[in-house]
Scaffold this motif. Structure first.
Motif, PDB file in Angstrom:
ATOM      1  N   LEU A   1      36.736 -25.709 -58.578  1.00 52.66           N
ATOM      2  CA  LEU A   1      37.909 -26.050 -57.779  1.00 52.66           C
ATOM      3  C   LEU A   1      37.969 -25.231 -56.504  1.00 52.66           C
ATOM      4  O   LEU A   1      38.381 -25.719 -55.442  1.00 52.66           O
ATOM      5  N   LYS A   2      37.556 -23.956 -56.576  1.00 57.17           N
ATOM      6  CA  LYS A   2      37.578 -23.102 -55.393  1.00 57.17           C
ATOM      7  C   LYS A   2      36.509 -23.510 -54.399  1.00 57.17           C
ATOM      8  O   LYS A   2      36.742 -23.551 -53.184  1.00 57.17           O
TER       9      LYS A   2
ATOM     10  N   ASP B   1      37.264 -26.876 -52.795  1.00 56.64           N
ATOM     11  CA  ASP B   1      38.533 -26.800 -52.053  1.00 56.64           C
ATOM     12  C   ASP B   1      39.472 -27.934 -52.452  1.00 56.64           C
ATOM     13  O   ASP B   1      39.940 -28.718 -51.621  1.00 56.64           O
ATOM     14  N   PHE B   2      39.724 -28.047 -53.742  1.00 54.24           N
ATOM     15  CA  PHE B   2      40.677 -29.039 -54.206  1.00 54.24           C
ATOM     16  C   PHE B   2      42.092 -28.597 -53.847  1.00 54.24           C
ATOM     17  O   PHE B   2      42.442 -27.419 -53.951  1.00 54.24           O
ATOM     18  N   ASN B   3      42.889 -29.553 -53.414  1.00 58.97           N
ATOM     19  CA  ASN B   3      44.285 -29.286 -53.116  1.00 58.97           C
ATOM     20  C   ASN B   3      45.100 -30.516 -53.475  1.00 58.97           C
ATOM     21  O   ASN B   3      44.586 -31.499 -54.004  1.00 58.97           O
ATOM     22  N   SER B   4      46.368 -30.466 -53.143  1.00 58.29           N
ATOM     23  CA  SER B   4      47.255 -31.577 -53.502  1.00 58.29           C
ATOM     24  C   SER B   4      46.988 -32.836 -52.698  1.00 58.29           C
ATOM     25  O   SER B   4      47.350 -33.940 -53.126  1.00 58.29           O
ATOM     26  N   GLU B   5      46.343 -32.712 -51.527  1.00 58.49           N
ATOM     27  CA  GLU B   5      46.085 -33.875 -50.669  1.00 58.49           C
ATOM     28  C   GLU B   5      44.699 -34.468 -50.866  1.00 58.49           C
ATOM     29  O   GLU B   5      44.431 -35.582 -50.439  1.00 58.49           O
TER      30      GLU B   5
ATOM     31  N   MET C   1      40.296 -33.214 -51.370  1.00 60.57           N
ATOM     32  CA  MET C   1      39.249 -32.243 -51.606  1.00 60.57           C
ATOM     33  C   MET C   1      38.649 -31.831 -50.263  1.00 60.57           C
ATOM     34  O   MET C   1      37.957 -32.632 -49.618  1.00 60.57           O
ATOM     35  N   GLY C   2      38.907 -30.605 -49.829  1.00 59.14           N
ATOM     36  CA  GLY C   2      38.356 -30.113 -48.573  1.00 59.14           C
ATOM     37  C   GLY C   2      38.840 -30.943 -47.399  1.00 59.14           C
ATOM     38  O   GLY C   2      40.047 -31.126 -47.171  1.00 59.14           O
ATOM     39  N   GLN C   3      37.889 -31.484 -46.612  1.00 58.27           N
ATOM     40  CA  GLN C   3      38.219 -32.338 -45.484  1.00 58.27           C
ATOM     41  C   GLN C   3      38.388 -33.800 -45.878  1.00 58.27           C
ATOM     42  O   GLN C   3      38.580 -34.646 -45.010  1.00 58.27           O
TER      43      GLN C   3
ATOM     44  N   ARG D   1      40.651 -36.489 -47.542  1.00 58.45           N
ATOM     45  CA  ARG D   1      42.050 -36.701 -47.874  1.00 58.45           C
ATOM     46  C   ARG D   1      42.228 -38.066 -48.530  1.00 58.45           C
ATOM     47  O   ARG D   1      41.559 -39.025 -48.173  1.00 58.45           O
TER      48      ARG D   1
END
Length: 336
Positions: free
Chosen positions: A96-97, A100-104, A106-108, A110
Protein backbone atom coordinates in the motif's frame (compact mmCIF):
# COMPACT_ATOMS: atom_id res chain seq x y z
CA UNK A 1 -13.13 -74.83 64.91
CA UNK A 2 -16.37 -73.13 65.42
CA UNK A 3 -18.86 -74.23 62.78
CA UNK A 4 -20.57 -70.91 62.93
CA UNK A 5 -17.37 -69.13 62.23
CA UNK A 6 -16.61 -71.55 59.40
CA UNK A 7 -19.97 -70.93 57.85
CA UNK A 8 -19.43 -67.24 58.15
CA UNK A 9 -16.11 -67.51 56.37
CA UNK A 10 -17.64 -69.46 53.55
CA UNK A 11 -20.27 -66.86 52.89
CA UNK A 12 -20.15 -65.05 49.59
CA UNK A 13 -18.56 -61.64 49.65
CA UNK A 14 -20.76 -58.67 49.90
CA UNK A 15 -22.14 -57.33 46.66
CA UNK A 16 -20.36 -54.35 45.18
CA UNK A 17 -22.37 -51.17 45.52
CA UNK A 18 -22.27 -47.90 43.55
CA UNK A 19 -22.16 -44.89 45.82
CA UNK A 20 -22.64 -41.32 44.65
CA UNK A 21 -21.22 -38.49 46.71
CA UNK A 22 -22.15 -34.84 46.42
CA UNK A 23 -20.05 -31.74 47.07
CA UNK A 24 -21.00 -28.53 48.82
CA UNK A 25 -22.82 -27.19 45.76
CA UNK A 26 -24.84 -30.31 45.31
CA UNK A 27 -22.97 -31.67 42.28
CA UNK A 28 -22.78 -35.45 42.05
CA UNK A 29 -19.36 -37.12 42.33
CA UNK A 30 -19.42 -40.76 41.16
CA UNK A 31 -17.28 -43.17 43.11
CA UNK A 32 -17.43 -46.87 42.32
CA UNK A 33 -15.83 -50.13 43.29
CA UNK A 34 -16.35 -49.78 47.04
CA UNK A 35 -17.16 -53.01 48.82
CA UNK A 36 -18.56 -51.39 51.87
CA UNK A 37 -19.51 -47.82 51.91
CA UNK A 38 -17.74 -45.72 54.34
CA UNK A 39 -19.96 -43.95 56.81
CA UNK A 40 -20.99 -40.45 55.90
CA UNK A 41 -20.32 -38.05 58.65
CA UNK A 42 -23.15 -35.94 59.81
CA UNK A 43 -21.12 -32.80 60.30
CA UNK A 44 -20.23 -30.58 57.28
CA UNK A 45 -16.54 -30.51 58.00
CA UNK A 46 -16.22 -34.25 57.66
CA UNK A 47 -18.38 -34.26 54.49
CA UNK A 48 -16.19 -31.69 52.73
CA UNK A 49 -13.00 -33.55 53.57
CA UNK A 50 -14.41 -36.75 52.18
CA UNK A 51 -15.64 -35.07 48.95
CA UNK A 52 -12.26 -33.48 48.37
CA UNK A 53 -10.46 -36.75 48.77
CA UNK A 54 -12.84 -38.44 46.34
CA UNK A 55 -12.46 -35.62 43.79
CA UNK A 56 -8.68 -35.74 43.95
CA UNK A 57 -8.73 -39.49 43.48
CA UNK A 58 -11.08 -39.13 40.47
CA UNK A 59 -8.99 -36.40 38.83
CA UNK A 60 -5.83 -38.43 39.30
CA UNK A 61 -7.38 -41.34 37.46
CA UNK A 62 -9.05 -39.36 34.55
CA UNK A 63 -7.02 -36.30 33.30
CA UNK A 64 -8.82 -33.80 30.98
CA UNK A 65 -6.78 -31.62 28.42
CA UNK A 66 -3.77 -31.81 26.03
CA UNK A 67 -0.48 -32.84 27.53
CA UNK A 68 2.93 -33.88 26.33
CA UNK A 69 4.14 -33.56 22.73
CA UNK A 70 0.64 -32.70 21.46
CA UNK A 71 0.65 -29.57 23.57
CA UNK A 72 4.07 -28.54 22.19
CA UNK A 73 2.95 -29.05 18.57
CA UNK A 74 -0.16 -26.96 19.20
CA UNK A 75 1.93 -24.11 20.62
CA UNK A 76 4.32 -24.29 17.67
CA UNK A 77 1.42 -24.19 15.19
CA UNK A 78 -0.16 -21.20 16.92
CA UNK A 79 3.17 -19.33 16.93
CA UNK A 80 3.73 -20.08 13.20
CA UNK A 81 0.26 -18.82 12.31
CA UNK A 82 0.83 -15.69 14.34
CA UNK A 83 4.17 -15.07 12.60
CA UNK A 84 2.61 -15.54 9.15
CA UNK A 85 -0.22 -13.19 10.02
CA UNK A 86 2.21 -10.49 11.14
CA UNK A 87 4.36 -10.98 8.03
CA UNK A 88 1.30 -10.80 5.74
CA UNK A 89 0.12 -7.63 7.43
CA UNK A 90 3.58 -6.06 7.06
CA UNK A 91 3.76 -6.95 3.35
CA UNK A 92 0.26 -5.57 2.77
CA UNK A 93 1.19 -2.27 4.40
CA UNK A 94 4.41 -2.14 2.35
CA UNK A 95 2.51 -2.70 -0.92
CA UNK A 96 0.00 0.00 0.00
CA UNK A 97 2.87 2.38 0.76
CA UNK A 98 4.79 1.65 -2.45
CA UNK A 99 1.74 1.87 -4.73
CA UNK A 100 0.55 4.99 -2.92
CA UNK A 101 -3.00 3.86 -2.34
CA UNK A 102 -5.33 6.57 -1.12
CA UNK A 103 -9.02 7.34 -0.98
CA UNK A 104 -9.07 8.69 -4.56
CA UNK A 105 -7.11 5.94 -6.29
CA UNK A 106 -3.55 4.72 -6.58
CA UNK A 107 -0.69 7.21 -7.00
CA UNK A 108 -1.32 9.32 -10.11
CA UNK A 109 -4.20 7.05 -11.12
CA UNK A 110 -7.54 8.46 -10.01
CA UNK A 111 -10.93 6.79 -10.05
CA UNK A 112 -13.41 9.21 -11.60
CA UNK A 113 -17.03 8.73 -12.65
CA UNK A 114 -17.02 6.74 -15.87
CA UNK A 115 -13.44 5.41 -15.78
CA UNK A 116 -9.88 6.08 -14.66
CA UNK A 117 -7.84 9.28 -14.90
CA UNK A 118 -4.05 9.16 -15.24
CA UNK A 119 -2.19 12.34 -14.33
CA UNK A 120 1.26 11.27 -15.56
CA UNK A 121 2.79 8.70 -17.89
CA UNK A 122 1.73 5.07 -18.14
CA UNK A 123 3.90 2.13 -19.27
CA UNK A 124 1.93 -0.82 -20.63
CA UNK A 125 4.00 -4.01 -20.47
CA UNK A 126 1.55 -6.23 -22.35
CA UNK A 127 -1.86 -5.59 -23.88
CA UNK A 128 -4.20 -2.67 -23.16
CA UNK A 129 -7.95 -3.15 -23.60
CA UNK A 130 -10.11 -0.03 -23.43
CA UNK A 131 -13.27 1.23 -25.07
CA UNK A 132 -12.14 4.87 -25.07
CA UNK A 133 -8.86 6.73 -24.43
CA UNK A 134 -9.05 10.52 -24.11
CA UNK A 135 -6.54 13.18 -23.16
CA UNK A 136 -7.09 15.81 -20.54
CA UNK A 137 -8.80 18.98 -21.66
CA UNK A 138 -6.31 21.25 -23.38
CA UNK A 139 -3.53 18.63 -23.31
CA UNK A 140 -2.25 16.44 -26.17
CA UNK A 141 -2.03 12.66 -26.01
CA UNK A 142 1.14 10.82 -26.99
CA UNK A 143 1.59 7.09 -27.63
CA UNK A 144 5.17 5.81 -27.89
CA UNK A 145 6.61 2.37 -28.55
CA UNK A 146 10.23 1.21 -28.63
CA UNK A 147 9.61 -1.20 -31.54
CA UNK A 148 6.20 -0.92 -33.21
CA UNK A 149 2.66 0.16 -32.52
CA UNK A 150 -0.38 -1.89 -33.53
CA UNK A 151 -4.09 -1.11 -33.21
CA UNK A 152 -6.61 -3.80 -34.16
CA UNK A 153 -10.38 -4.14 -34.13
CA UNK A 154 -12.38 -7.37 -34.18
CA UNK A 155 -16.01 -8.28 -34.69
CA UNK A 156 -18.30 -10.08 -32.27
CA UNK A 157 -16.94 -13.46 -33.40
CA UNK A 158 -13.31 -12.48 -32.79
CA UNK A 159 -12.32 -12.15 -36.45
CA UNK A 160 -9.90 -9.36 -37.40
CA UNK A 161 -11.68 -6.46 -39.13
CA UNK A 162 -9.10 -3.69 -39.37
CA UNK A 163 -5.48 -3.23 -38.34
CA UNK A 164 -3.12 -0.28 -38.06
CA UNK A 165 0.59 -1.10 -37.90
CA UNK A 166 3.23 1.58 -37.32
CA UNK A 167 6.79 0.26 -37.52
CA UNK A 168 10.26 1.74 -37.82
CA UNK A 169 10.08 2.42 -41.55
CA UNK A 170 6.50 1.81 -42.67
CA UNK A 171 2.85 2.42 -41.94
CA UNK A 172 0.36 -0.30 -42.84
CA UNK A 173 -3.41 0.00 -42.75
CA UNK A 174 -5.46 -3.16 -43.41
CA UNK A 175 -9.08 -2.10 -43.90
CA UNK A 176 -11.85 -2.64 -46.39
CA UNK A 177 -12.15 1.09 -47.14
CA UNK A 178 -9.82 3.96 -46.24
CA UNK A 179 -11.27 7.48 -45.93
CA UNK A 180 -9.60 10.78 -45.10
CA UNK A 181 -12.00 13.62 -44.28
CA UNK A 182 -11.60 17.29 -43.40
CA UNK A 183 -12.92 19.06 -40.31
CA UNK A 184 -16.34 19.56 -41.94
CA UNK A 185 -16.68 15.89 -42.83
CA UNK A 186 -15.95 16.26 -46.54
CA UNK A 187 -14.17 13.41 -48.27
CA UNK A 188 -10.56 14.23 -49.15
CA UNK A 189 -9.27 10.78 -50.04
CA UNK A 190 -11.03 7.46 -50.33
CA UNK A 191 -9.48 4.14 -51.26
CA UNK A 192 -11.10 0.74 -51.82
CA UNK A 193 -10.01 -2.44 -53.52
CA UNK A 194 -11.42 -1.23 -56.84
CA UNK A 195 -10.75 2.53 -56.92
CA UNK A 196 -9.10 5.54 -55.29
CA UNK A 197 -11.15 8.73 -54.95
CA UNK A 198 -9.64 12.20 -54.45
CA UNK A 199 -12.32 14.54 -53.16
CA UNK A 200 -10.17 17.67 -52.75
CA UNK A 201 -10.50 20.58 -55.14
CA UNK A 202 -6.86 20.34 -56.22
CA UNK A 203 -4.43 17.45 -56.35
CA UNK A 204 -0.94 18.92 -55.97
CA UNK A 205 2.16 16.84 -56.67
CA UNK A 206 5.25 18.70 -55.46
CA UNK A 207 7.82 16.08 -56.42
CA UNK A 208 10.38 17.28 -59.01
CA UNK A 209 9.89 14.03 -60.94
CA UNK A 210 6.13 14.58 -61.12
CA UNK A 211 3.52 11.84 -60.87
CA UNK A 212 4.16 8.39 -62.32
CA UNK A 213 1.23 6.21 -63.46
CA UNK A 214 1.89 2.64 -64.57
CA UNK A 215 -1.56 2.17 -66.15
CA UNK A 216 -4.28 4.45 -67.48
CA UNK A 217 -5.31 7.74 -65.89
CA UNK A 218 -8.88 9.01 -66.22
CA UNK A 219 -9.48 12.68 -65.48
CA UNK A 220 -11.99 15.22 -66.80
CA UNK A 221 -9.45 18.04 -66.43
CA UNK A 222 -5.67 18.20 -66.20
CA UNK A 223 -4.54 21.70 -65.24
CA UNK A 224 -1.25 23.23 -64.19
CA UNK A 225 -1.09 25.42 -61.08
CA UNK A 226 -0.91 29.21 -61.50
CA UNK A 227 2.35 30.49 -63.01
CA UNK A 228 3.47 26.92 -63.75
CA UNK A 229 3.74 24.93 -66.96
CA UNK A 230 1.86 21.75 -67.70
CA UNK A 231 4.05 19.05 -69.19
CA UNK A 232 2.82 15.61 -70.24
CA UNK A 233 5.85 13.46 -70.85
CA UNK A 234 6.68 9.80 -71.37
CA UNK A 235 10.40 9.26 -70.84
CA UNK A 236 10.80 5.80 -72.38
CA UNK A 237 7.46 4.87 -73.95
CA UNK A 238 4.62 6.47 -75.87
CA UNK A 239 2.02 8.89 -74.56
CA UNK A 240 -1.57 8.32 -75.63
CA UNK A 241 -4.71 10.34 -74.97
CA UNK A 242 -8.12 8.78 -75.72
CA UNK A 243 -11.58 10.26 -75.40
CA UNK A 244 -15.01 9.15 -76.54
CA UNK A 245 -16.18 12.59 -77.75
CA UNK A 246 -13.20 14.90 -77.97
CA UNK A 247 -9.88 16.11 -76.60
CA UNK A 248 -9.37 19.82 -76.01
CA UNK A 249 -6.02 21.45 -75.26
CA UNK A 250 -6.22 25.12 -74.39
CA UNK A 251 -3.72 27.71 -73.30
CA UNK A 252 -5.30 31.03 -72.36
CA UNK A 253 -2.16 33.08 -71.84
CA UNK A 254 0.70 31.09 -73.35
CA UNK A 255 1.84 28.56 -75.90
CA UNK A 256 1.19 24.88 -76.42
CA UNK A 257 4.24 22.93 -77.47
CA UNK A 258 4.34 19.32 -78.67
CA UNK A 259 7.67 17.74 -79.62
CA UNK A 260 8.88 14.27 -80.46
CA UNK A 261 12.05 12.54 -81.70
CA UNK A 262 10.87 10.81 -84.88
CA UNK A 263 7.34 11.43 -86.19
CA UNK A 264 4.45 13.58 -85.02
CA UNK A 265 1.16 12.40 -86.47
CA UNK A 266 -2.26 14.04 -86.57
CA UNK A 267 -4.88 11.69 -87.99
CA UNK A 268 -8.61 11.96 -88.37
CA UNK A 269 -10.50 8.84 -89.42
CA UNK A 270 -13.88 10.25 -90.41
CA UNK A 271 -13.35 14.00 -90.24
CA UNK A 272 -10.73 16.58 -91.01
CA UNK A 273 -7.80 18.29 -89.33
CA UNK A 274 -8.41 22.00 -89.14
CA UNK A 275 -5.75 24.56 -88.41
CA UNK A 276 -7.62 27.74 -87.45
CA UNK A 277 -5.10 30.49 -86.88
CA UNK A 278 -4.27 33.82 -88.49
CA UNK A 279 -0.66 32.73 -88.94
CA UNK A 280 0.62 29.25 -89.74
CA UNK A 281 4.39 28.80 -89.82
CA UNK A 282 6.40 25.92 -91.24
CA UNK A 283 9.94 27.24 -91.00
CA UNK A 284 11.96 24.12 -91.78
CA UNK A 285 10.42 22.90 -95.03
CA UNK A 286 12.76 21.93 -97.81
CA UNK A 287 13.01 24.16 -100.86
CA UNK A 288 13.08 22.67 -104.39
CA UNK A 289 15.32 24.02 -107.13
CA UNK A 290 13.41 25.85 -109.83
CA UNK A 291 12.65 24.08 -113.09
CA UNK A 292 13.97 25.43 -116.42
CA UNK A 293 11.77 28.41 -117.32
CA UNK A 294 9.45 27.78 -120.24
CA UNK A 295 8.35 31.38 -120.48
CA UNK A 296 10.48 34.35 -119.61
CA UNK A 297 9.40 36.40 -116.59
CA UNK A 298 10.84 39.35 -114.89
CA UNK A 299 12.68 38.93 -111.61
CA UNK A 300 10.98 40.74 -108.75
CA UNK A 301 13.36 41.40 -105.84
CA UNK A 302 10.45 42.05 -103.48
CA UNK A 303 9.17 38.47 -103.89
CA UNK A 304 12.46 36.62 -103.54
CA UNK A 305 11.35 35.05 -100.20
CA UNK A 306 7.96 33.89 -101.44
CA UNK A 307 7.45 30.21 -102.31
CA UNK A 308 4.74 27.84 -103.31
CA UNK A 309 3.64 25.19 -100.83
CA UNK A 310 3.67 21.90 -102.69
CA UNK A 311 2.93 18.34 -101.63
CA UNK A 312 4.43 15.08 -102.77
CA UNK A 313 2.42 11.99 -103.52
CA UNK A 314 3.18 10.60 -100.07
CA UNK A 315 1.90 13.79 -98.42
CA UNK A 316 5.24 15.41 -97.69
CA UNK A 317 5.29 19.22 -98.04
CA UNK A 318 8.01 21.25 -99.71
CA UNK A 319 8.53 24.73 -101.08
CA UNK A 320 8.83 25.61 -104.75
CA UNK A 321 9.59 28.88 -106.54
CA UNK A 322 6.60 31.18 -106.77
CA UNK A 323 6.59 31.15 -110.55
CA UNK A 324 6.12 28.05 -112.59
CA UNK A 325 4.89 24.54 -111.93
CA UNK A 326 4.59 23.28 -108.34
CA UNK A 327 7.22 20.64 -108.80
CA UNK A 328 10.82 19.93 -107.90
CA UNK A 329 13.72 19.09 -110.12
CA UNK A 330 15.06 16.57 -107.63
CA UNK A 331 11.70 15.14 -106.58
CA UNK A 332 13.19 11.80 -105.61
CA UNK A 333 15.37 13.53 -103.05
CA UNK A 334 12.73 15.84 -101.59
CA UNK A 335 9.74 13.50 -101.49
CA UNK A 336 11.43 10.46 -100.08
Amino acid sequence: MDPHSLSRSRQTPAARTHIVYTDQKGRKIPYADKITPEPILNNNEGRDTKADSIRNSYNSQFKVGIYGWRKKCLYILVMALMFMMILNLALTLWVLKVLDFNSEGMGQLRIVPGGLQLLGQAIVLDSLFASSIKSRRGQPISVESSRNFTVSTRDSHGSLQSRLYLGHDRLEVNVGRLEVRDARGGLLLGATQDSVTVGADNLVVTSPAGASFHTAVQAPLVRAPPSKQLVLESSTRSLEMHATQGISMQSRAGDISASCLTTFRLRSVAGAIRLDAPNIYMPKLKSALPLPPSTPHTHDPHHQNIYQLCACANGKLFLAPPHGVCAAREESLICR
